[in-house]
Design a protein around this motif. Sequence first.
Motif, short mmCIF file in Angstrom:
data_model
loop_
_atom_site.label_atom_id
_atom_site.label_comp_id
_atom_site.label_asym_id
_atom_site.label_seq_id
_atom_site.Cartn_x
_atom_site.Cartn_y
_atom_site.Cartn_z
N PHE A 17 0.81 -1.22 0.00
CA PHE A 17 0.00 0.00 0.00
C PHE A 17 0.85 1.28 0.00
O PHE A 17 0.30 2.38 0.02
CB PHE A 17 -0.95 0.01 1.21
CG PHE A 17 -0.27 -0.19 2.55
CD1 PHE A 17 0.46 0.83 3.15
CD2 PHE A 17 -0.39 -1.40 3.22
CE1 PHE A 17 1.07 0.65 4.38
CE2 PHE A 17 0.22 -1.60 4.45
CZ PHE A 17 0.94 -0.57 5.04
N ILE A 18 2.17 1.17 -0.03
CA ILE A 18 3.03 2.35 0.01
C ILE A 18 2.98 3.09 -1.32
O ILE A 18 3.21 2.49 -2.38
CB ILE A 18 4.48 1.95 0.34
CG1 ILE A 18 4.54 1.21 1.69
CG2 ILE A 18 5.38 3.18 0.39
CD1 ILE A 18 4.03 2.01 2.87
N THR A 67 6.00 5.61 16.73
CA THR A 67 5.05 4.50 16.70
C THR A 67 3.69 4.96 16.20
O THR A 67 3.09 4.36 15.31
CB THR A 67 4.91 3.88 18.10
OG1 THR A 67 6.17 3.30 18.50
CG2 THR A 67 3.85 2.80 18.13
N ALA A 68 3.19 6.06 16.77
CA ALA A 68 1.88 6.58 16.38
C ALA A 68 1.86 7.02 14.92
O ALA A 68 0.90 6.77 14.19
CB ALA A 68 1.48 7.73 17.29
N ALA A 69 2.93 7.69 14.48
CA ALA A 69 2.99 8.14 13.09
C ALA A 69 2.94 6.96 12.13
O ALA A 69 2.20 6.98 11.13
CB ALA A 69 4.25 8.96 12.86
N GLY A 70 3.72 5.92 12.41
CA GLY A 70 3.75 4.75 11.54
C GLY A 70 2.43 4.01 11.50
O GLY A 70 1.97 3.59 10.43
N LEU A 71 1.81 3.83 12.67
CA LEU A 71 0.52 3.13 12.71
C LEU A 71 -0.57 3.95 12.02
O LEU A 71 -1.42 3.41 11.31
CB LEU A 71 0.12 2.82 14.15
CG LEU A 71 0.92 1.72 14.84
CD1 LEU A 71 0.45 1.55 16.29
CD2 LEU A 71 0.78 0.39 14.09
N ALA A 72 -0.57 5.26 12.24
CA ALA A 72 -1.62 6.09 11.67
C ALA A 72 -1.59 6.06 10.14
O ALA A 72 -2.62 5.85 9.49
CB ALA A 72 -1.49 7.52 12.18
N ILE A 73 -0.41 6.25 9.56
CA ILE A 73 -0.34 6.24 8.10
C ILE A 73 -0.48 4.83 7.55
O ILE A 73 -1.16 4.60 6.54
CB ILE A 73 0.98 6.90 7.58
CG1 ILE A 73 0.90 7.13 6.07
CG2 ILE A 73 2.20 6.08 7.94
CD1 ILE A 73 -0.18 8.08 5.64
N GLY A 74 0.11 3.85 8.23
CA GLY A 74 0.06 2.48 7.75
C GLY A 74 -1.34 1.90 7.77
O GLY A 74 -1.79 1.29 6.78
N ILE A 75 -2.06 2.07 8.88
CA ILE A 75 -3.40 1.51 8.98
C ILE A 75 -4.35 2.22 8.04
O ILE A 75 -5.17 1.59 7.36
CB ILE A 75 -3.89 1.57 10.45
CG1 ILE A 75 -3.11 0.55 11.29
CG2 ILE A 75 -5.39 1.30 10.54
CD1 ILE A 75 -3.42 0.60 12.78
N SER A 76 -4.26 3.55 7.95
CA SER A 76 -5.17 4.27 7.05
C SER A 76 -4.96 3.86 5.60
O SER A 76 -5.92 3.66 4.84
CB SER A 76 -5.02 5.78 7.22
OG SER A 76 -3.72 6.23 6.86
N LEU A 77 -3.71 3.67 5.18
CA LEU A 77 -3.44 3.27 3.80
C LEU A 77 -3.79 1.81 3.54
O LEU A 77 -4.33 1.48 2.47
CB LEU A 77 -1.96 3.51 3.47
CG LEU A 77 -1.51 4.97 3.33
CD1 LEU A 77 -0.01 5.03 3.09
CD2 LEU A 77 -2.26 5.67 2.20
N ALA A 78 -3.51 0.94 4.50
CA ALA A 78 -3.78 -0.49 4.30
C ALA A 78 -5.27 -0.75 4.16
O ALA A 78 -5.71 -1.54 3.30
CB ALA A 78 -3.20 -1.29 5.46
N TRP A 79 -6.08 -0.11 4.99
CA TRP A 79 -7.52 -0.34 4.91
C TRP A 79 -8.10 0.34 3.66
O TRP A 79 -9.02 -0.18 3.04
CB TRP A 79 -8.20 0.16 6.18
CG TRP A 79 -8.42 -0.93 7.19
CD1 TRP A 79 -9.61 -1.51 7.53
CD2 TRP A 79 -7.42 -1.60 7.99
NE1 TRP A 79 -9.41 -2.50 8.49
CE2 TRP A 79 -8.09 -2.57 8.78
CE3 TRP A 79 -6.04 -1.48 8.11
CZ2 TRP A 79 -7.42 -3.39 9.69
CZ3 TRP A 79 -5.37 -2.29 9.01
CH2 TRP A 79 -6.04 -3.24 9.78
N ALA A 80 -7.57 1.51 3.30
CA ALA A 80 -8.04 2.19 2.10
C ALA A 80 -7.78 1.34 0.86
O ALA A 80 -8.62 1.26 -0.05
CB ALA A 80 -7.37 3.55 1.96
N ARG A 81 -6.62 0.71 0.81
CA ARG A 81 -6.28 -0.14 -0.35
C ARG A 81 -7.27 -1.31 -0.47
O ARG A 81 -7.60 -1.74 -1.57
CB ARG A 81 -4.86 -0.68 -0.21
CG ARG A 81 -4.42 -1.54 -1.40
CD ARG A 81 -2.99 -2.01 -1.25
NE ARG A 81 -2.58 -2.90 -2.33
CZ ARG A 81 -2.13 -2.49 -3.51
NH1 ARG A 81 -2.03 -1.20 -3.77
NH2 ARG A 81 -1.78 -3.37 -4.44
#
Length: 382
Positions: free
Chosen positions: A19-20, A230-244
């Motif tokens: 998702f990157i 940690t928060a920055a990585g989870l926030a962008i990672g989870i939002s992009l992974a679910w959007a994909r």
Amino acid sequence: MSLSSSFARRLVPFTPPSFIPPSALATAPASYLPLCNLPTPIHRLPSPSSISSLVPSLLVKRDDATGGTELGGNKLRKLEFLLAAAISEGADTVVTIGGIQSNHCRATACAARAAGLDAHLILRCLDPSSDVASAPSLGNLLFSRSAGAVLHTVSKEEYGRHGSTKLVDAVCETLRGEGLSPYAIPVGGSNALGTWGYVRAAAEFRAQAESDPELASVKHVVFATGSGGTAAGLAIGISLAWARAGEEPPKLYAVGVCDTPDYFYKFQGAILAEMGFFESADEAEAHLRRVLVIMNGRGRGYAVSTDAECEFISAYAKRSGLFLDSVYTGKVLYKFCSEVEEGRVVVGEGEDVMFWHTGGAIGGYAEPRLAGGFEKERRLEL
């Protein structure tokens, strides 16, 4: 052959999650040093009694189990990338900074030793002349000492006056003068490189959610933020992974144990912009404010606990067998439960809450109030 050169051959090429976006692929690290036990499990436990009528159980993502006792916690995911960079750049020493009971410093000392690197730790103390000397076997400090780390102490006032970056740079400069090759690691391992550890963790969580139907009910994810990565990585990672996947992501809550929500939004936005996810820090901050609720859970201050917080931690350990610490995880769950109790966070029927446990239990050794009462202790007489 030195240990560091043998470990360098163990660096693993990093494949970014699918998702990157292309803009962030350009900044993605080339490799990482495998240190973590992954994926970390997700356990279902009783919820704290204060919210049990609203949230019958709690899912817990066990990032306290990323490594052994000396390594476990969220910092190890970041250190996989940071130590890989240190090795790739030919460093023989790492330098980092934190509080006297810093989980990050402890994990850095032990992980660096495993990678064949020396570690210098700058520890913030109330009284640099006595704090470390009077606590040679206390909590995280025990593990840092046992791993052979060199300790440098500064007062809270010196830390505030100079800042963590200047202090780390000063030690690095001294070490270069001694013929060493130091690698600087920021407080908490929270920079653009370290944050990739939690982008990767978000992909791990997404894979678990896709393989376990029970996790489809996770609509709320709560975690600590102290240094921000940690928060920055989870926030962008989870939002992009679910959007994909074409799905609505769970609601994300980061509970700050220091600083303010506005500080964290700004700092984390700068990290995400540097990583290439957004064209500017302002754009990144705006995204974070849409997908992440940052709560102020610092209470009386960083690493300062109230009796109520300690009683909550002790009561939850008795109820679930899960031990939280008084600096991070205990404050986080205490604050989140308070928000649920008071109706500011609404958990719907059939919705699960997942608490992302970032570790830190060792630091709890320094807080005697976590032991709770002794009403169940008995003198054995035969």
